[in-house]
Design a protein around this motif. Structure first.
Motif, PDB file in Angstrom:
ATOM      1  N   ARG A 241      31.986   3.505  53.987  1.00 17.40           N
ATOM      2  CA  ARG A 241      33.382   3.910  54.096  1.00 17.40           C
ATOM      3  C   ARG A 241      34.039   4.014  52.721  1.00 17.40           C
ATOM      4  O   ARG A 241      34.787   4.960  52.459  1.00 17.40           O
TER       5      ARG A 241
ATOM      6  N   VAL B 259      32.777   7.187  51.064  1.00 23.37           N
ATOM      7  CA  VAL B 259      33.390   8.391  51.631  1.00 23.37           C
ATOM      8  C   VAL B 259      34.824   8.545  51.131  1.00 23.37           C
ATOM      9  O   VAL B 259      35.257   9.652  50.791  1.00 23.37           O
TER      10      VAL B 259
ATOM     11  N   ALA C  10      35.966  11.702  48.982  1.00 24.00           N
ATOM     12  CA  ALA C  10      36.990  12.578  49.532  1.00 24.00           C
ATOM     13  C   ALA C  10      38.218  12.640  48.636  1.00 24.00           C
ATOM     14  O   ALA C  10      39.053  13.521  48.782  1.00 24.00           O
TER      15      ALA C  10
END
Length: 170
Positions: free
Chosen positions: A127, A130, A134
């Motif tokens: 997580r 990511v 992002a």
């Protein structure tokens, strides 16, 4: 055994499981080249035998899965010293069935807990990766501006604003 003369003589023998063909008969037929034995060495494979074979393969796969899981747990266990890991590894390697059973009895309760902790760590790392990839992490000034806007509109209280501000600046 003498076969009738003719251009081609074919002998077809259908044998059941456990049938006996004398070596003289089979040798005589093959030596003269006049006849071919069909189905003399076929094996009757019953449906129950197929299920038994599938069951045995399933047990072997399950055994290797448990063995690999135990080896992984031995080496990932943080509460074992290097010597402890080496001794468990040798015990499971030299006497696999007894070694795996003893390991599962002695340390099996914590295996699941360690696996869950490992999965949670991997999930957290994934997580965070990511989020970094992002680019969702805004600058501190942007986050403070959003918090101030929420406070000004009355969505959050002044205390919640201060807690959020302390969290952003920490």
């Amino acid at each position: 055994m003498t076969l009738a003369p003719g251009p081609i003589t074919i002998v077809v023998l259908v044998l059941t499981a456990g049938s006996y063909v004398s070596p003289a008969l089979s040798g005589a037929l093959r030596a003269k080249g006049e006849a071919m034995l069909l189905a003399s060495s076929s094996y009757s494979y019953p449906l129950l035998g197929a299920f038994w074979t599938i069951f045995e393969i399933f047990l072997w796969v399950m055994w290797f899965w448990i063995l690999i899981t135990v080896f992984i747990d031995i080496f990932r266990s943080p509460d074992l010293s290097g010597w402890g890991k080496a001794l468990w590894f040798l015990f499971v390697l030299i006497i696999p069935l007894i070694g795996v059973l003893v390991y599962l009895i002695a340390r099996g309760g914590r295996m699941h807990e360690r696996a869950v902790q490992q999965a949670q760590r991997q999930d957290e790392q994934f997580r965070s990766y990511v989020q970094e990839a992002a680019g969702s992490s805004a600058s501190s000034a942007d986050q403070l501006a959003k918090l101030a806007d929420l406070r000004d509109r009355g969505v959050i209280t002044a205390e919640e604003f201060e807690r959020g501000k302390a969290k952003i600046l920490a």
